[in-house]
Design a protein around this motif. Structure first.
Motif, PDB file in Angstrom:
ATOM      1  N   GLY A 112       1.109  -1.396   0.046  1.00 47.67           N
ATOM      2  CA  GLY A 112       0.335   0.120   0.236  1.00 47.67           C
ATOM      3  C   GLY A 112       1.053   1.656  -0.509  1.00 47.67           C
ATOM      4  N   SER A 113       2.121   1.012   0.016  1.00 47.72           N
ATOM      5  CA  SER A 113       2.846   2.481  -0.359  1.00 47.72           C
ATOM      6  C   SER A 113       2.870   3.185  -1.185  1.00 47.72           C
ATOM      7  CB  SER A 113       4.585   1.925   0.110  1.00 47.72           C
ATOM      8  OG  SER A 113       5.127   1.463  -0.314  1.00 47.72           O
ATOM      9  N   GLU A 114       2.522   2.277  -2.119  1.00 43.50           N
ATOM     10  CA  GLU A 114       2.284   2.964  -3.666  1.00 43.50           C
ATOM     11  C   GLU A 114       0.904   2.582  -4.423  1.00 43.50           C
ATOM     12  OE1 GLU A 114       7.078   3.242  -4.833  1.00 43.50           O
ATOM     13  OE2 GLU A 114       6.040   2.411  -5.866  1.00 43.50           O
ATOM     14  N   GLN A 115       0.874   3.557  -5.702  1.00 41.32           N
ATOM     15  CA  GLN A 115      -0.381   3.075  -6.676  1.00 41.32           C
ATOM     16  C   GLN A 115       0.481   2.599  -7.794  1.00 41.32           C
ATOM     17  OE1 GLN A 115      -4.000   2.182  -5.969  1.00 41.32           O
ATOM     18  NE2 GLN A 115      -3.631   2.001  -8.120  1.00 41.32           N
ATOM     19  N   TRP A 116      -0.007   2.333  -8.697  1.00 36.62           N
ATOM     20  CA  TRP A 116       0.081   1.981  -9.707  1.00 36.62           C
ATOM     21  C   TRP A 116      -0.913   2.212 -10.749  1.00 36.62           C
ATOM     22  CZ3 TRP A 116       4.455  -3.068 -10.048  1.00 36.62           C
ATOM     23  CH2 TRP A 116       5.261  -2.413  -9.172  1.00 36.62           C
ATOM     24  N   CYS A 117      -0.758   2.511 -12.376  1.00 37.55           N
ATOM     25  CA  CYS A 117      -1.085   2.820 -13.115  1.00 37.55           C
ATOM     26  C   CYS A 117      -1.037   1.788 -14.434  1.00 37.55           C
ATOM     27  CB  CYS A 117      -1.594   3.751 -13.130  1.00 37.55           C
ATOM     28  SG  CYS A 117      -0.100   5.358 -14.362  1.00 37.55           S
ATOM     29  N   GLN A 118      -1.831   2.134 -15.976  1.00 36.01           N
ATOM     30  CA  GLN A 118      -1.518   0.667 -16.384  1.00 36.01           C
ATOM     31  C   GLN A 118      -1.936   1.672 -17.658  1.00 36.01           C
ATOM     32  OE1 GLN A 118      -3.563  -2.623 -16.349  1.00 36.01           O
ATOM     33  NE2 GLN A 118      -3.748  -2.547 -18.933  1.00 36.01           N
ATOM     34  N   GLY A 119      -0.158   2.261 -18.702  1.00 39.21           N
ATOM     35  CA  GLY A 119      -0.671   3.193 -19.503  1.00 39.21           C
ATOM     36  C   GLY A 119      -0.691   2.056 -21.293  1.00 39.21           C
ATOM     37  N   PHE A 120      -1.945   1.565 -21.376  1.00 39.15           N
ATOM     38  CA  PHE A 120      -1.925   1.040 -22.290  1.00 39.15           C
ATOM     39  C   PHE A 120      -3.035   1.709 -23.639  1.00 39.15           C
ATOM     40  CE2 PHE A 120      -1.283  -3.680 -21.393  1.00 39.15           C
ATOM     41  CZ  PHE A 120      -0.387  -3.695 -20.891  1.00 39.15           C
ATOM     42  N   SER A 121      -3.787   2.327 -23.545  1.00 45.29           N
ATOM     43  CA  SER A 121      -5.021   2.547 -23.904  1.00 45.29           C
ATOM     44  C   SER A 121      -4.501   4.030 -24.685  1.00 45.29           C
ATOM     45  CB  SER A 121      -6.254   3.215 -23.484  1.00 45.29           C
ATOM     46  OG  SER A 121      -6.798   1.859 -23.589  1.00 45.29           O
ATOM     47  N   ALA A 155      -3.754   7.760 -12.309  1.00 40.77           N
ATOM     48  CA  ALA A 155      -3.223   8.355 -13.073  1.00 40.77           C
ATOM     49  C   ALA A 155      -2.226   9.184 -12.369  1.00 40.77           C
ATOM     50  CB  ALA A 155      -3.050   8.683 -14.337  1.00 40.77           C
ATOM     51  N   GLN A 156      -3.273   9.660 -11.938  1.00 44.62           N
ATOM     52  CA  GLN A 156      -2.845  11.422 -10.411  1.00 44.62           C
ATOM     53  C   GLN A 156      -2.864  10.570  -9.395  1.00 44.62           C
ATOM     54  OE1 GLN A 156      -5.818  10.161 -11.977  1.00 44.62           O
ATOM     55  NE2 GLN A 156      -7.949  11.208 -10.563  1.00 44.62           N
ATOM     56  N   TYR A 157      -2.377   9.750  -8.780  1.00 48.49           N
ATOM     57  CA  TYR A 157      -2.071   9.004  -7.701  1.00 48.49           C
ATOM     58  C   TYR A 157      -1.151   7.924  -7.675  1.00 48.49           C
ATOM     59  CZ  TYR A 157      -6.590  10.001  -6.050  1.00 48.49           C
ATOM     60  OH  TYR A 157      -7.660  11.673  -6.431  1.00 48.49           O
ATOM     61  N   ALA A 158      -0.574   7.724  -9.110  1.00 46.23           N
ATOM     62  CA  ALA A 158       1.014   6.652  -9.083  1.00 46.23           C
ATOM     63  C   ALA A 158       1.776   6.888  -8.959  1.00 46.23           C
ATOM     64  CB  ALA A 158       0.626   6.000 -11.058  1.00 46.23           C
ATOM     65  N   ALA A 159       2.521   6.701  -8.350  1.00 47.81           N
ATOM     66  CA  ALA A 159       4.561   6.391  -8.355  1.00 47.81           C
ATOM     67  C   ALA A 159       4.149   5.859 -10.333  1.00 47.81           C
ATOM     68  CB  ALA A 159       5.066   5.441  -6.942  1.00 47.81           C
ATOM     69  N   ARG A 160       4.006   4.478 -10.529  1.00 51.58           N
ATOM     70  CA  ARG A 160       4.344   4.093 -11.455  1.00 51.58           C
ATOM     71  C   ARG A 160       3.908   3.553 -12.626  1.00 51.58           C
ATOM     72  NH1 ARG A 160       9.754   4.851  -8.999  1.00 51.58           N
ATOM     73  NH2 ARG A 160       9.412   4.003  -6.601  1.00 51.58           N
ATOM     74  N   CYS A 161       4.422   3.877 -13.831  1.00 54.47           N
ATOM     75  CA  CYS A 161       3.716   3.564 -14.856  1.00 54.47           C
ATOM     76  C   CYS A 161       3.825   2.295 -15.483  1.00 54.47           C
ATOM     77  CB  CYS A 161       2.852   4.502 -15.823  1.00 54.47           C
ATOM     78  SG  CYS A 161       1.951   4.125 -17.356  1.00 54.47           S
ATOM     79  N   VAL A 162       3.240   1.118 -15.590  1.00 55.98           N
ATOM     80  CA  VAL A 162       3.695  -0.006 -16.731  1.00 55.98           C
ATOM     81  C   VAL A 162       2.891   0.016 -18.387  1.00 55.98           C
ATOM     82  CG1 VAL A 162       3.187  -2.426 -17.292  1.00 55.98           C
ATOM     83  CG2 VAL A 162       3.985  -2.020 -14.976  1.00 55.98           C
TER      84      VAL A 162
END
Length: 362
Positions: A112-121, A155-162
């Motif tokens: 829970g220390s980080e939130q991530w997002c997924q950059g596909f579309s 995305a506005q909360y994410a520390a990383r993006c796959v």
């Protein structure tokens, strides 16, 4: 630990530890609650079952993670969609990242220390993922990324993006990276949906330098990574979502004046069908099977069940959707996206027809 022991111990622990969300039901509040729940479950050990020891897990079958998510969803401890993102992104890192990078990063998502997002579309490539144009070009030891992603959850909360990029033409020219979202050149703009929540965002990459060791797999592995990731969206994540929808069916039964309405039976049957299908997918995961195009069946069944449930709620609770600002209204509006997110229903039916039934292109 077997499933029965795990579920019993988990339920006892949850009964003794109050993780119920507070009064803030905004998106900020939901994300904060998600971090709180993950942190507590990780510190108590529950979040570590079903994950390999190489990334700090306790091992055991992946079905333990499904049970954990089911209990979280059933008790409304965290919004199931954002809770379940862990089931998409963590396996991807474990499979494609260098082992040292996975060991460093995945625990941050689990605890829970980080939130991530997924950059596909992208604006011009949603369900047609192979047409993406965000490009990455080598520059010394780095890759420089330029382009735009859209419908990027949290995305506005994410520390990383796959994320996926274009490094060469064709399917073999798609390459994946794990990108730090605080890298210079990244701009995030939240998007307001019709259900009044800024869950999605568009993300702009303007000459963003990413270290070469943040590549996931090798150059050109991005298409295969996506084909491995997308079935995970439709497996354990769907199990969580179905558990959540059953709680909404129970709520509808409690609130309707006509609990014997035939449409309620149809909604239950649709949910039960989706759950049976999802259960079969969980068994395949437990057996170590590789998930593929058959999970498109799961997607069609879940989308159908979700929309049928909330259509039934609209019909049996006259005026609630149209005239009040209740949770029913928000969830009804969100259900309209069920046939779009994770691949449109039309695309899923094409996959079923061509790749499972062999019907060809005509």
């Amino acid at each position: 630990m077997n499933v029965t022991e795990f579920r019993s111990g988990l339920r006892d622990w949850l009964d003794r530890n109050d993780l119920a969300p507070g009064p803030d039901h905004s998106l900020d509040g939901q994300v904060a609650q998600l971090a709180r729940v993950r942190r507590a479950l990780y510190e108590a050990g529950w979040m570590r079952y079903g994950w390999p020891p190489a990334i700090g897990g306790f091992g055991g079958p992946a079905v333990l993670r499904a049970v954990l998510g089911e209990e979280v969803a059933t008790r409304d401890l965290a919004e199931p969609g954002i809770y379940s993102m862990i089931e998409v992104l963590a396996p991807t890192l474990i499979s494609y990242a260098p082992p040292a990078l996975a060991a460093e990063m995945v625990p941050r998502l689990l605890n829970g220390s980080e939130q991530w997002c997924q950059g596909f579309s992208e604006p011009g490539s949603g369900s047609d993922l192979a047409s993406l144009t965000t490009r990455a070009v080598p520059r010394g030891d780095n890759w420089v990324i330029t382009g735009q992603k859209v419908w990027t959850s949290l995305a506005q909360y994410a520390a990383r993006c796959v994320m996926l990029t274009r490094t060469a033409p064709g399917h073999g020219g798609i390459t994946a990276f794990l990108v730090d979202m605080d890298t210079p050149g990244i701009t995030v703009r939240p998007l307001r949906t019709m259900h009044g929540v800024d869950e999605f965002a568009e993300v702009f990459f303007d000459d963003v330098a990413v270290p070469g060791d943040r590549m996931l797999g090798r150059p050109g592995d991005g298409w295969q990574l996506a084909m491995d990731l997308l079935p995970h969206e439709r497996s354990t994540c769907f199990w969580h979502r179905i558990a959540h929808l059953y709680t909404r069916l129970d709520r509808l039964l409690a609130e309707t004046a006509d609990p014997d309405d035939a449409d309620l039976g149809a909604a239950y049957l649709a949910l039960h069908t989706a759950r049976c299908r999802s259960h079969a997918t969980q068994r395949r995961l437990a057996d170590g099977a590789h998930l593929g195009p058959e999970t498109s069946v799961d997607k069609v069944l879940l989308a159908t069940a979700e929309q049928r449930l909330f259509d039934t709620a609209r019909d049996l609770l006259p005026g609630v959707m149209e005239l009040t600002d209740s949770p029913w209204r928000t969830e009804f509006l969100y259900s309209r996206a069920a046939t779009i997110y994770g691949g449109t229903a039309e695309i899923q039916r094409n996959i079923i027809a061509r790749r499972l039934l062999g019907l060809g292109k005509d």
